[in-house]
Design an enzyme around this catalytic site. Structure first.
Site, PDB file in Angstrom:
ATOM      1  N   HIS A 113      -0.817  -0.423 -10.037  1.00  0.00           N
ATOM      2  CA  HIS A 113      -1.569  -1.201  -9.253  1.00  0.00           C
ATOM      3  C   HIS A 113      -1.899  -2.533 -10.021  1.00  0.00           C
ATOM      4  O   HIS A 113      -3.192  -2.920  -9.967  1.00  0.00           O
ATOM      5  CB  HIS A 113      -2.879  -0.510  -8.462  1.00  0.00           C
ATOM      6  CG  HIS A 113      -3.074  -1.122  -7.167  1.00  0.00           C
ATOM      7  ND1 HIS A 113      -3.617  -0.506  -6.036  1.00  0.00           N
ATOM      8  CD2 HIS A 113      -3.154  -2.598  -6.921  1.00  0.00           C
ATOM      9  CE1 HIS A 113      -3.826  -1.191  -4.970  1.00  0.00           C
ATOM     10  NE2 HIS A 113      -3.633  -2.629  -5.700  1.00  0.00           N
ATOM     11  N   ARG A 119       0.950  -1.081   0.089  1.00  0.00           N
ATOM     12  CA  ARG A 119      -0.089  -0.017  -0.087  1.00  0.00           C
ATOM     13  C   ARG A 119       0.843   1.310  -0.120  1.00  0.00           C
ATOM     14  O   ARG A 119       1.894   1.306   0.577  1.00  0.00           O
ATOM     15  CB  ARG A 119      -0.793   0.187   1.020  1.00  0.00           C
ATOM     16  CG  ARG A 119      -2.107  -1.080   1.197  1.00  0.00           C
ATOM     17  CD  ARG A 119      -3.222  -0.505   0.186  1.00  0.00           C
ATOM     18  NE  ARG A 119      -4.208  -1.465  -0.001  1.00  0.00           N
ATOM     19  CZ  ARG A 119      -4.432  -2.154  -0.808  1.00  0.00           C
ATOM     20  NH1 ARG A 119      -3.411  -2.634  -1.660  1.00  0.00           N
ATOM     21  NH2 ARG A 119      -5.573  -3.208  -0.811  1.00  0.00           N
TER      22      ARG A 119
HETATM   23  C1  OXD Z   1      -5.188  -5.311  -3.418  1.00  0.00           C
HETATM   24  C2  OXD Z   1      -5.772  -5.943  -4.723  1.00  0.00           C
HETATM   25  O1  OXD Z   1      -5.537  -5.591  -2.116  1.00  0.00           O
HETATM   26  O2  OXD Z   1      -5.532  -5.324  -5.715  1.00  0.00           O
HETATM   27  O3  OXD Z   1      -4.336  -4.414  -3.509  1.00  0.00           O
HETATM   28  O4  OXD Z   1      -6.403  -6.921  -4.776  1.00  0.00           O
END
Ligand code: OXD
Length: 313
Positions: A276, A228
């Protein structure tokens, strides 16, 4: 059985609905905000709206359709007694391991230097590295972190793992630190050349990697963040890249997502930005896992992956 899917991406909500319906044909499965004839038994979601928990007040469990649970735990309307159940790997460990290997092997094999030599038509072999010179440090040894550790160990890299509870992995040097002390973290960072952040976002991990702690890494180190954004103080990272203490960083997660267009990380020469994607939820695998857990739940068998609310993961 009644199941509601609350996914912030409409297309994915429909894919989840179909995947669960196929696996549990006796159930009624709808996507939020469609109402059922009665309150739902289970909900499956990703960034669900607060109103989900206000309306669906008889849920037996909520299944998180992704790896991290921080966004759900932060919701005000969440009943503290409602079991929150996270995905356990479900194909994400493999993806994150590939992502991290790709970044590290690129640095290790001097990809940037050879790309620049090619642009200038320079034929010049550079000294080859050995894995022993590239100790990997994994901060967080949950299921995904363990997967990444095994991937690097199998290629002969020394692997250090910082963890709250012991994880017996052959060949791994672990720093077991239940209290989260500075000493254990400093020893781990001092032994690390590539720091890979893999821990969940909790009160203890937020802002953990600021300038003071990043300076404890060996000079000329690298950072990968696939956890994160909030674990890392981004301005401090930039400062240490600029000072040369850090060589490069690969970042897949950010304090603000999408990363704003004017953010300095986009243009920093030492930073690789990805949106991401280090591990995406594979709906078929994830649906198999969630359906198995619903069946365990219904038959009173123990269910794994229940989030500890105080722990935050
Ligand atoms: C996270 C996902 O938790 O993309 O970052 O699953």
């Amino acid at each position: 059985m009644r199941i509601v899917i609350a996914h912030n991406v409409a297309r994915k909500a429909l894919a989840w609905r179909d995947a669960i319906t196929t696996r549990l044909p006796q159930s009624t499965v709808v996507t939020w905000p469609e109402a059922l004839d009665d309150l739902a038994d289970y909900a499956i979601g990703w960034h669900p709206p607060e109103e989900l928990f206000q309306r669906e007040c008889r849920l037996k469990a909520f299944f998180v359709a992704g790896a991290g649970v921080d966004q759900v735990l932060a919701m005000r309307s969440l009943d503290p007694r409602l079991p929150i159940i996270r995905l356990e790997d479900a194909g994400m460990g493999r993806q994150i391991a590939h992502y991290c290997l790709h970044q590290v092997l690129g640095w290790y094999a001097r990809r940037d230097a050879y790309e620049s030599q090619q642009q200038n038509r320079i034929w010049k072999p550079l000294p080859a590295a050995t894995p022993a010179e590239w100790p990997i440090g994994i901060f967080g040894l949950g299921q995904l972190g363990q997967h990444v550790a095994q991937a690097f160990l199998s290629l002969g890299f020394p692997v250090h793992g910082y963890t709250r509870s012991p994880r017996p992995i052959e060949g791994l040097r672990s720093y077991v630190d239940p209290q989260g002390t500075e000493e254990a973290l400093a020893a781990f960072l001092g032994a690390t050349r590539v720091l890979i952040l893999m821990a969940p976002l909790t009160m203890d991990t937020r802002d953990r990697f600021n300038a003071t702690r990043l300076r404890l890494l060996q000079a000329g180190s690298y950072v990968i963040n696939v956890a994160r954004g909030e674990l890392l103080v981004e301005n401090d990272l930039i400062e240490l890249l600029d000072s040369g203490h850090l060589c490069a960083a690969s970042l897949d997660v950010f304090r603000e997502e999408p990363l704003p267009a004017d953010h300095p990380l986009w243009r920093h020469p030492g930073v690789r930005v990805t949106p991401h994607i280090a591990a995406v939820t594979l709906i078929p695998e994830a649906a198999d896992q969630i359906v198995a857990k619903i069946q365990d739940f219904e038959s009173g068998r123990p269910v794994s992956g229940v989030v500890g609310r105080r722990r935050g993961y």
